[in-house]
Design an enzyme around this catalytic site. Structure first.
Site, PDB file in Angstrom:
ATOM      1  N   HIS A 168     -74.183-133.793 -20.322  1.00  0.00           N
ATOM      2  CA  HIS A 168     -74.397-133.787 -18.882  1.00  0.00           C
ATOM      3  C   HIS A 168     -73.269-133.471 -17.883  1.00  0.00           C
ATOM      4  O   HIS A 168     -72.584-134.301 -17.956  1.00  0.00           O
ATOM      5  CB  HIS A 168     -75.311-134.980 -18.404  1.00  0.00           C
ATOM      6  CG  HIS A 168     -76.007-134.466 -16.869  1.00  0.00           C
ATOM      7  ND1 HIS A 168     -77.244-134.003 -16.804  1.00  0.00           N
ATOM      8  CD2 HIS A 168     -75.478-134.801 -15.806  1.00  0.00           C
ATOM      9  CE1 HIS A 168     -77.561-134.013 -15.799  1.00  0.00           C
ATOM     10  NE2 HIS A 168     -76.586-134.403 -14.802  1.00  0.00           N
ATOM     11  N   CYS A 169     -73.272-132.395 -17.245  1.00  0.00           N
ATOM     12  CA  CYS A 169     -71.890-131.981 -16.566  1.00  0.00           C
ATOM     13  C   CYS A 169     -72.272-132.129 -15.064  1.00  0.00           C
ATOM     14  O   CYS A 169     -73.042-131.508 -14.687  1.00  0.00           O
ATOM     15  CB  CYS A 169     -71.583-130.454 -16.806  1.00  0.00           C
ATOM     16  SG  CYS A 169     -70.220-130.169 -15.964  1.00  0.00           S
TER      17      CYS A 169
END
Length: 366
Positions: A168-169
Site C-alpha cells: 500500500h503506497c
C-alpha cells in the site's frame, strides 16, 4: 405533580459510532496529504522550469524550443502514469473465491481447527490455488469471508483483499497490485526521467547563478532550488525503480520478498518465476507497443498464476530443489486444478505438468 413521559434512552453505541465515522473521514482526508504534496511539487516545478528557466532565462531560441518540447513529453507521461496509479481501483477476488452461504454456515458451526479446514478444503477443491499458510492450511480471509487466491493479501488500510498485492503506497493513496502495478512501474520510470532531464538541462544555469555569471533575479531561487529538488528525487527514485525492476525480473512482489510463498510441499521464494522474458510479459503483456504507455496490458486475471513448480520452464537455470523427474513422493505435489486460459499460454513451450507426471509414473510402472 404530573409526571411527564420518560425520554427514550439513546441507542447503544450511537455516539461512539458517529465519532468513529468522523474519525474514518478524517483519516481518508489525511491519506491524500502525500498526494497533494507530490502534486504541489509538480505544479511548482512546471512553473519554475517553463516560466523561470525556459522563457525568462534561456536566450537561445533553439535550446528553448527543444527543452520545452522534451519537457512536456516527460511531464505528460509522468502525470498520466501517476493519475492511472492513483485512480485505478485495486482488483478483488472474483465471486468463485467467496464462500457459499452453506459453507459460511458450516464454518461458523464448526470449531476452529481441522474441522474448519475440511470445510475450506472442500470449498477450494476446484479453485486454482497452490499456496498455503505456514501451517499448511488453506489461506482464508476472516474479514472478506473468502478463500484467498495465490498472491492475494488483505490490505489493512483499504480493508479489502487485493489481487497480487505488492504494497500500500501512501504517495499514491492506493494499493499497488495486479490492476495497477504496471502503472506504478511506469510512474517510477517517468518520474525518474523527468527529474534527470530537469537536473541535466538546469545544471549549466545553476552553475552560472552560483558563480554570479547571470544577473541576480527572481529566477535565481527557482533555478537553484529546482536543481536541488530534481537531484534529490533522482537519487531516491533510482533506487526504488531499480528495486522494482529486480522484482519484475524475478516475478516477485514486495510482500513475497519479506515472506516467501509457501506451497504444499515447501516454501519456495522463486516459485512464481518463469524466466526473465516471461516474467516481464506477465506484467507488461505480449504487445510491445503498449509497454511504455500507461494502459492496462498485463496478462491474466490476477486470480491464478503459472509457477515453475508446476510447469518447469527451459529459461530457468535449474530445477527447484525437491522436484525432479524421479520424485520420491507418491502423491502429486499439487491437486489437478486448471490455470486460467489467459495465463496458461505462458507455458505452451513446455509439456503440461500433468502430462509430465503421468509419463514419470508410467516410467516407474514400466
Amino acid at each position: 405533580m404530573r409526571c411527564g413521559k420518560m425520554a427514550a434512552p439513546p441507542p447503544p453505541g450511537g455516539a461512539a459510532g458517529a465519532w468513529g465515522g468522523v474519525r474514518r473521514r478524517c483519516q481518508r482526508l489525511l491519506y491524500w496529504v502525500p498526494v497533494l504534496f507530490i502534486s504541489s511539487i509538480l505544479c511548482w516545478s512546471y512553473y519554475a522550469y517553463v516560466t523561470q528557466l525556459c522563457l525568462l532565462t534561456m536566450t537561445n531560441i533553439g535550446e528553448k524550443v527543444v527543452c520545452l518540447v522534451a519537457y512536456h513529453i516527460f511531464f505528460m507521461l509522468f502525470v498520466w502514469s501517476y493519475w492511472k496509479t492513483i485512480f485505478t481501483l485495486p482488483m478483488n477476488p472474483s465471486k468463485e473465491f467467496h464462500l457459499s452461504y452453506s459453507d459460511k454456515e458450516s464454518l461458523e458451526r464448526e470449531p476452529r481447527g481441522e474441522s474448519q479446514q475440511e470445510v475450506l478444503r472442500r470449498a477450494a477443491k476446484d479453485l486454482p490455488i497452490y499456496t498455503r499458510t505456514m501451517s499448511g492450511a488453506i489461506r482464508y480471509c476472516d474479514r472478506c469471508r473468502l478463500v484467498k487466491p495465490d498472491r492475494c493479501h488483505h490490505c489493512s488500510v483499504c480493508d479489502k483483499c487485493i489481487l497480487k498485492m505488492d504494497h500500500h503506497c501512501p504517495w499514491v493513496n492506493n494499493c499497488v497490485g495486479f490492476s495497477n502495478y504496471k502503472f506504478f512501474l511506469l510512474f517510477l520510470a517517468y518520474s525518474l526521467l523527468y527529474c534527470l532531464f530537469i537536473a541535466a538541462t538546469d545544471l549549466q544555469y545553476f552553475i552560472k547563478f552560483w558563480t554570479n555569471d547571470l544577473p541576480d533575479t527572481q529566477a535565481k531561487f527557482h533555478i537553484m532550488f529546482l536543481f536541488f529538488a530534481a537531484a534529490m528525487f533522482s537519487v531516491s527514485l533510482s533506487s526504488l525503480f531499480g528495486y522494482h525492476c529486480w522484482l519484475v525480473s524475478k516475478n516477485k512482489s514486495t510482500l513475497e520478498v519479506f515472506r516467501a510463498p509457501i506451497f504444499r510441499h515447501r516454501t519456495d521464494k522463486n516459485g512464481f518465476s518463469l524466466g526473465f522474458s516471461k516474467n516481464l510479459r506477465q506484467v507488461f503483456g505480449d504487445e510491445k507497443k503498449y509497454w511504455l504507455l500507461p494502459v492496462f496490458s498485463s496478462l491474466g486475471d490476477g486470480c491464478s498464476f503459472p509457477t515453475c513448480l508446476v510447469n518447469q520452464d527451459p529459461e530457468q537455470a535449474s530445477t527447484p530443489g525437491g522436484l525432479n523427474s524421479t520424485s520420491k513422493n507418491e502423491n502429486h505435489l499439487f491437486p489437478a486444478k486448471p490455470l486460467r486460459d489467459s495465463q496458461s499460454h505462458l507455458l505452451t513451450d513446455t509439456p503440461s505438468w500433468s502430462e509430465t507426471s503421468a509419463k514419470a509414473e508410467k516410467g516407474k510402472v514400466g
